[in-house]
Design a protein around this motif. Structure first.
Motif: not given
Length: 291
Positions: A267-291
């Motif tokens: 359960d802990y890994r699932r929560k951490v994995g979801a958080t890491m995916a959320a952060r990576a998504w936010l950072e990647a889309t921010t970069e794409a919108r600036r391109a």
């Protein structure tokens, strides 16, 4: 502890290595950088009568741009991949992933092909290969075949490589246009294996609609995983209508057999994995919108 006795072979060419592998069969193991295999031998977690060292074969250390792909030979060290300007421009997800791999000494000796062939579920390059739909080049005395990354990882430390095949190169597609990339992972200490992590690649249309995306997950199963439910749910949606929390939740929603160990429960890994995916998504889309 020390490794059990073995015979050491160091061929100078790929054909020489393939001939040895075909001759010695199941009693042989390929040694590339040795950053995973050598500790396992020393702890006697595995044993082979013969080691075939391919680290000195020059043709296995190469990076080449081929149109809309980049082919990286299997013996190319992590450090070289991480510092290469062409890789940084064409496959930035590799560049972003490299600093997360162990420590400087490991990145100097370890190789891209060795890391992917070892198929550790927390391996960064394996997750990148899945995220970008890379192709694995497997070569034997019978010839060369190409295996999609999605079909390559078959189980814990297991791959689709046949016993007489050597992983000789990995070909990564080049994403162009309004694209963004990100890697986030959590480990107890920098350089440790990730408890959980995510690699994200995204491409946006001119109107900020998600045209393409890939989500890889580290440490969330017996093999590197793909966040397929999130990918399918995001295609065609305006990026402004998508929350990072939704992406993280969907990315891990169908994962089964998430490992539990001294580092944390499933359960802990699932929560951490979801958080890491959320952060990576936010950072990647921010970069794409600036391109």
């Amino acid at each position: 502890m020390k490794a059990a006795p073995f015979a050491y072979h160091r061929p100078d060419t790929v054909p020489g290595a393939l001939s040895l592998l075909a001759e010695l069969g199941d009693d042989a193991k390929i040694l590339a950088g040795g950053q995973s295999l050598v500790p396992m031998l020393a702890m006697r977690l595995t044993h082979f009568d013969n080691l075939i060292d391919i680290s000195r074969i020059g043709e296995l250390c190469d990076i080449e741009r081929r149109g809309d792909t980049v082919r990286i030979a299997a013996g190319t060290p992590h450090a070289l991949v991480g510092l290469d300007d062409e890789v940084a421009e064409a496959v930035p997800l590799l560049t972003l992933s490299t600093p997360h791999i162990g420590h400087f000494q490991i990145r100097t000796r370890g190789t891209l092909g060795g890391a992917i062939a070892h198929a550790d579920p927390a391996a960064e390059y394996a997750a990148v290969a899945l995220t970008l739909d890379a192709e694995i080049e497997a070569t034997s005395v019978r010839g060369t075949r190409r295996i999609p990354a999605a079909e390559f990882f078959t189980g814990l430390w297991e791959t689709a490589l046949a016993a007489d095949e050597i992983l000789t190169a990995v070909t990564f597609p080049v994403w162009s246009g309004r694209v963004g990339f990100s890697v986030h992972e959590f480990a107890r200490r920098h350089g440790d294996f990730a408890i959980a992590g995510a690699t994200v690649a995204v491409e946006l249309d001119d109107d900020d609609t998600v045209a393409r995306c890939g989500i890889g997950l580290l440490g969330m199963g017996s093999t590197p995983q793909r966040g397929t439910p999130a990918e399918r749910a995001l295609i065609g949606r305006p990026v402004t209508d998508v929350t990072a929390e939704e992406v993280g939740r969907l990315a891990v929603s169908v994962l089964e057999d998430i490992p539990a160990d001294l580092q944390g429960s499933a359960d802990y890994r699932r929560k951490v994995g979801a958080t890491m995916a959320a952060r990576a998504w936010l950072e990647a889309t921010t970069e794409a919108r600036r391109a």
